[in-house]
Design a protein around this motif. Structure first.
Motif, PDB file in Angstrom:
ATOM      1  N   THR A 187      -3.810   5.782   6.370  1.00 29.93           N
ATOM      2  CA  THR A 187      -2.902   6.914   6.221  1.00 29.93           C
ATOM      3  C   THR A 187      -2.778   7.735   7.495  1.00 29.93           C
TER       4      THR A 187
ATOM      5  N   MET B 249       0.854  -1.202   0.000  1.00 28.41           N
ATOM      6  CA  MET B 249       0.000   0.000   0.000  1.00 28.41           C
ATOM      7  C   MET B 249       0.881   1.241   0.000  1.00 28.41           C
TER       8      MET B 249
ATOM      9  N   GLU C  65      -4.769  10.961  -5.384  1.00 25.92           N
ATOM     10  CA  GLU C  65      -5.370   9.982  -6.296  1.00 25.92           C
ATOM     11  C   GLU C  65      -5.243  10.430  -7.751  1.00 25.92           C
TER      12      GLU C  65
ATOM     13  N   MET D 293      -6.144  13.715  -0.131  1.00 22.53           N
ATOM     14  CA  MET D 293      -6.367  12.371  -0.650  1.00 22.53           C
ATOM     15  C   MET D 293      -6.842  12.414  -2.098  1.00 22.53           C
TER      16      MET D 293
ATOM     17  N   THR E 242      -8.592   3.810   3.180  1.00 23.90           N
ATOM     18  CA  THR E 242      -7.363   4.528   2.831  1.00 23.90           C
ATOM     19  C   THR E 242      -7.055   5.610   3.858  1.00 23.90           C
TER      20      THR E 242
ATOM     21  N   PHE F  92       0.581   7.716   1.648  1.00 26.64           N
ATOM     22  CA  PHE F  92      -0.014   8.978   1.191  1.00 26.64           C
ATOM     23  C   PHE F  92       0.804  10.178   1.617  1.00 26.64           C
TER      24      PHE F  92
END
Length: 384
Positions: free
Chosen positions: A303, A1, A58, A54, A299, A4
């Motif tokens: 994070t 993963m 993305e 976020m 997510t 972030f």
């Protein structure tokens, strides 16, 4: 993963002074060529930029917006002075050359910032600003949250039908667009449903002793007390109301009701707040099973090692709504972006937006929470 924070960390913290007003400025790492998005948040909602980040991460991982990386330039106006939010917005538009503005989160700020975005022809999507007047500035201003006209109706219907109450009292912080507006919408809808507004008391910002207002309310023995204020007010009001104690005509404790301003860890973690058994409306529940929303929650928790509130979710969605409009437009022309925002249909992110009406208010659901063992719990969802 992926990590972030390694991609879009809050790497620079500057303090800007305007007279005696301090504003914290947060910017993401500078890149050679970026599309700049402005983000403004007022008050102690310091986690709201996380949702916006976020969304930016993305899009950048997918190759950017129209092939160009996006840079989020965010300001936290901790003192929550509307004039400061206006100054920040104009600085972002004129000096930073942003392509769009996200926020502010407070209605009293958004209604002042909107004319700036409209003047410069810059698309603006507010986050948790819920008063319907925030879009009055013109057709470049959109809301990502439901309106207080909907939220007030939701809580009035819930109080009357679900809780079976017949009398309500209201205590409102005066002088603020959001607090006065949501109280008005609740009162109007509760009355139209056959309920009785037994008392409506007001207080000024900075008040710490609510004894006089609560004593007047206690004399009417209301079934519910709708509290329209900010987090610091709610904890004191509920504590003092229970100390009186505030009860209905049957001698049972009056039920406390609130709106989306209640959705804050600052309230749930305050041991002095007497909020057990209360109900309030919100934008989003992290207990959702909807796939897109579930992915957002997972997510975020991985994070930030915390659970996102409704304001974080709406901040994420405000940015995503903008990005989807830009991609549909295939252009950075502000007018084309504006048209595509207005044409939004069936957006599905952390929350959902079915469409926008002629006032650029979204059609979307609300959530009702209850508070049990000091923590909020999902109670039900109300669809428009």
């Amino acid at each position: 993963m992926y990590k972030f924070l390694a991609l879009i960390s809050l790497s620079i913290l500057l303090v800007i002074y305007s007279g005696c007003e301090r504003v914290q400025k947060i910017v993401t790492p500078q890149q050679e060529e970026t599309l700049k998005i402005g983000f403004v948040v007022a008050g102690e909602r310091v986690t709201y930029p996380n949702g916006a980040e976020m969304a930016v991460t993305e899009i950048n991982q997918r190759g950017g917006l129209l092939g160009t990386q996006v840079e989020l330039i965010g300001h936290i106006n901790k003192e929550a002075i509307p004039e400061v939010s206006v100054q920040i917005a104009e600085q972002l538009i004129v000096e930073e050359k942003i392509i769009a503005l996200i926020g502010p989160n407070r209605s009293s700020h958004a209604v002042e910032v909107g004319p700036i975005a409209q003047q410069y022809g810059i698309p603006m999507v507010t986050t948790t600003a819920t008063n319907p007047n925030v879009t009055n500035a013109g057709n470049f201003v959109f809301m990502a949250s439901f309106t207080d006209s909907f939220q007030g109706a939701v809580m009035a219907q819930f109080a009357k039908s679900d809780l079976g109450t017949s009398t309500a009292a209201i205590i409102t912080r005066s002088g603020d667009l959001y607090t006065e507006g949501i109280s008005e919408f609740f009162a109007r809808n509760f009355s139209e449903l056959g309920g009785d507004i037994a008392a409506h008391e007001f207080y000024e910002g900075g008040t710490s002793d609510f004894t006089a207002q609560l004593t007047n309310i206690a004399a009417t023995k209301p079934d519910v007390l709708f509290t329209s204020g900010f987090v610091q007010d709610i904890s004191l009001i509920t504590q003092q109301a229970r100390a009186i104690p505030l009860r209905n005509a049957d001698g049972e404790p009056t039920i406390f009701l609130g709106a989306d301003s209640w959705d804050s860890e600052l309230l749930f973690n305050n041991e002095d707040a007497e909020i057990e058994g209360s109900f309030f409306s919100g934008h989003f529940s992290a207990d959702t099973n909807e796939p897109n929303a579930r992915a957002f929650v997972d997510t975020y928790e991985a994070t930030y090692e915390s659970t996102p509130t409704g304001g974080v979710a709406v901040s994420y969605d405000a940015v995503k709504l903008l990005f989807e409009a830009v991609e549909r437009a295939g252009s950075l022309d502000p007018e084309e972006i504006r048209k595509q925002l207005a044409a939004t249909e069936n957006y599905i992110g952390a929350t959902r937006v079915a469409s926008y009406d002629e006032n650029r208010h979204p059609t979307k659901s609300a959530v009702i929470f209850t508070i049990k063992d000091g923590q909020k719990q999902f109670h039900k969802q109300i669809d428009p």
